[in-house]
Motif scaffolding. Sequence first.
Motif, mmCIF file in Angstrom:
data_model
loop_
_atom_site.group_PDB
_atom_site.id
_atom_site.type_symbol
_atom_site.label_atom_id
_atom_site.label_comp_id
_atom_site.label_asym_id
_atom_site.label_seq_id
_atom_site.Cartn_x
_atom_site.Cartn_y
_atom_site.Cartn_z
ATOM 1 N N GLY A 107 -7.157 -2.544 -0.466
ATOM 2 C CA GLY A 107 -7.066 -2.207 -1.887
ATOM 3 C C GLY A 107 -6.291 -3.258 -2.675
ATOM 4 O O GLY A 107 -6.689 -3.630 -3.790
ATOM 5 N N GLY A 167 3.081 1.419 -5.250
ATOM 6 C CA GLY A 167 2.116 2.502 -5.438
ATOM 7 C C GLY A 167 0.922 2.001 -6.227
ATOM 8 O O GLY A 167 -0.216 2.291 -5.890
ATOM 9 N N LYS A 224 0.877 -1.185 0.000
ATOM 10 C CA LYS A 224 0.000 0.000 0.000
ATOM 11 C C LYS A 224 0.916 1.238 0.000
ATOM 12 O O LYS A 224 1.030 1.977 0.985
ATOM 13 N N LYS A 233 -8.379 3.204 10.645
ATOM 14 C CA LYS A 233 -7.882 4.189 9.668
ATOM 15 C C LYS A 233 -7.907 5.581 10.314
ATOM 16 O O LYS A 233 -8.877 5.955 10.984
ATOM 17 N N VAL A 278 -11.477 0.529 5.617
ATOM 18 C CA VAL A 278 -11.922 1.752 4.926
ATOM 19 C C VAL A 278 -10.932 2.019 3.793
ATOM 20 O O VAL A 278 -9.725 1.872 3.977
ATOM 21 N N ASN A 300 -7.959 -2.040 8.043
ATOM 22 C CA ASN A 300 -8.690 -0.914 8.653
ATOM 23 C C ASN A 300 -10.101 -0.758 8.071
ATOM 24 O O ASN A 300 -10.874 0.066 8.535
ATOM 25 N N LEU A 339 -1.472 -0.582 -6.554
ATOM 26 C CA LEU A 339 -1.895 -1.595 -5.583
ATOM 27 C C LEU A 339 -1.892 -2.996 -6.201
ATOM 28 O O LEU A 339 -2.199 -3.163 -7.375
ATOM 29 N N HIS A 348 0.913 4.132 -1.061
ATOM 30 C CA HIS A 348 0.465 5.502 -0.772
ATOM 31 C C HIS A 348 0.742 5.902 0.681
ATOM 32 O O HIS A 348 0.784 7.084 0.996
HETATM 33 C C1 TPP Z 1 -3.950 -0.348 -9.097
HETATM 34 C C2 TPP Z 1 -4.380 0.859 -8.341
HETATM 35 N N1 TPP Z 1 -5.658 1.277 -8.429
HETATM 36 C C3 TPP Z 1 -6.051 2.384 -7.745
HETATM 37 C C4 TPP Z 1 -5.164 3.085 -6.975
HETATM 38 C C5 TPP Z 1 -5.607 4.336 -6.256
HETATM 39 N N2 TPP Z 1 -5.698 4.107 -4.814
HETATM 40 C C6 TPP Z 1 -4.737 4.537 -3.982
HETATM 41 S S1 TPP Z 1 -5.041 4.139 -2.404
HETATM 42 C C7 TPP Z 1 -6.510 3.412 -2.788
HETATM 43 C C8 TPP Z 1 -7.378 2.789 -1.732
HETATM 44 C C9 TPP Z 1 -6.633 1.786 -0.934
HETATM 45 O O1 TPP Z 1 -7.365 1.309 0.141
HETATM 46 P P1 TPP Z 1 -6.630 0.516 1.281
HETATM 47 O O2 TPP Z 1 -5.777 -0.515 0.684
HETATM 48 O O3 TPP Z 1 -7.650 0.065 2.252
HETATM 49 O O4 TPP Z 1 -5.696 1.636 1.868
HETATM 50 P P2 TPP Z 1 -5.415 2.070 3.370
HETATM 51 O O5 TPP Z 1 -6.709 2.252 4.070
HETATM 52 O O6 TPP Z 1 -4.639 0.970 4.008
HETATM 53 O O7 TPP Z 1 -4.639 3.326 3.219
HETATM 54 C C10 TPP Z 1 -6.732 3.483 -4.156
HETATM 55 C C11 TPP Z 1 -7.922 2.909 -4.830
HETATM 56 C C12 TPP Z 1 -3.827 2.609 -6.922
HETATM 57 N N3 TPP Z 1 -2.902 3.204 -6.185
HETATM 58 N N4 TPP Z 1 -3.466 1.491 -7.601
#
Ligand code: TPP
Length: 297
Positions: free
Chosen positions: A163, A131, A82, A256, A194, A192, A133, A84
């Motif tokens: 995700g 990045g 994850k 979260k 969400v 989490n 997912l 991000h």
């Molecule tokens: C393949 C892909 N699709 C969409 C995204 C955009 N995106 C970034 S974070 C996210 C949601 C992720 O949710 P989760 O895994 O629950 O994140 P957390 O709550 O742990 O931050 C999305 C859809 C991405 N980074 N990669």
Amino acid sequence: MDAKLTSLLSEKRDTPMSAKELAALAAAFRLTMFDVLHGRQTGHWGGSSSAAELTTALYFNRMNIDPANPRKEDRDRFILSKGHASVNLYTVLANRGFFPTEDLPGFRTLGSHLQGHPCMFKTPGVDMSTGALGHGLSIGIGMSLAAQMSGHKSWTYVMSGEGCLDEGQTWEAVMLAAKYKPARLVYMIDYNKVQLDGTSTEIMPLDPLADKFKAFGWNVAPKAYNGNNTQDILDSFDWMDSDDVWPKLVIYDTIKGKGVSFMEGKSAWHGAPIDEKSYASGRPELETDLKNKEAAL
Ligand SMILES: Cc1ncc(C[n+]2csc(CCOP(=O)(O)OP(=O)(O)O)c2C)c(N)n1
């Protein structure tokens, strides 16, 4: 960070820390993340905060790593699938000694080595660029098998949120891992519940998650651990060491946006810039939590 915590970091940084020490460090790191994200008006608070205790426990209690030699061949690996939640990883790596903490406010500026998503070629200590997912588990399987071929006893930890589990590639990797049984591979889910714009139940229901992995042939932890409780995380580490059956899955229940009450459990705080009003009312909550955990040391 008070004097006790600062000296803890300088004196004990390279030795496994206790649950209380990890809790205090995670609280300090969470506050740093909040400040950095507010300062830069960009980045992802929700999923960085939910995983604060998990990454802190890995890097300050468990992993075989050497900040002076980030590419040490027989090191353990961590993949933040994850990606991000990069501000979390950067804060932990900086405090663990991979690069100066003074770099953190430069998060996501042009030319900084701390980009929005981790890059293994830019940032010391980052084992894999992530990045998009869903890639982390496949890569972790490869790393684990490569370590085995090289005769290393390295562990590979892959962390994802929900995700990554919405991506088909992850389930191909789940099958692949059941076939090749990569040694010392642990898939850690920061559960989490969400996501970016809603709950996982709304976006893509995953339960019964543990049963799904069991059905695929994984060695699944006997319970979901509390991923915001450092003692529970250390218990999960004990479980990881309890047998030699691979691959292993651990689900961690987390919150979260943990630590700022009005942000907790809200997809709106997945990646929104932290405005002045929210910063002013949220920061004291994190400061109080840190003070309480420092006092308990
Ligand atoms: C393949 C892909 N699709 C969409 C995204 C955009 N995106 C970034 S974070 C996210 C949601 C992720 O949710 P989760 O895994 O629950 O994140 P957390 O709550 O742990 O931050 C999305 C859809 C991405 N980074 N990669």
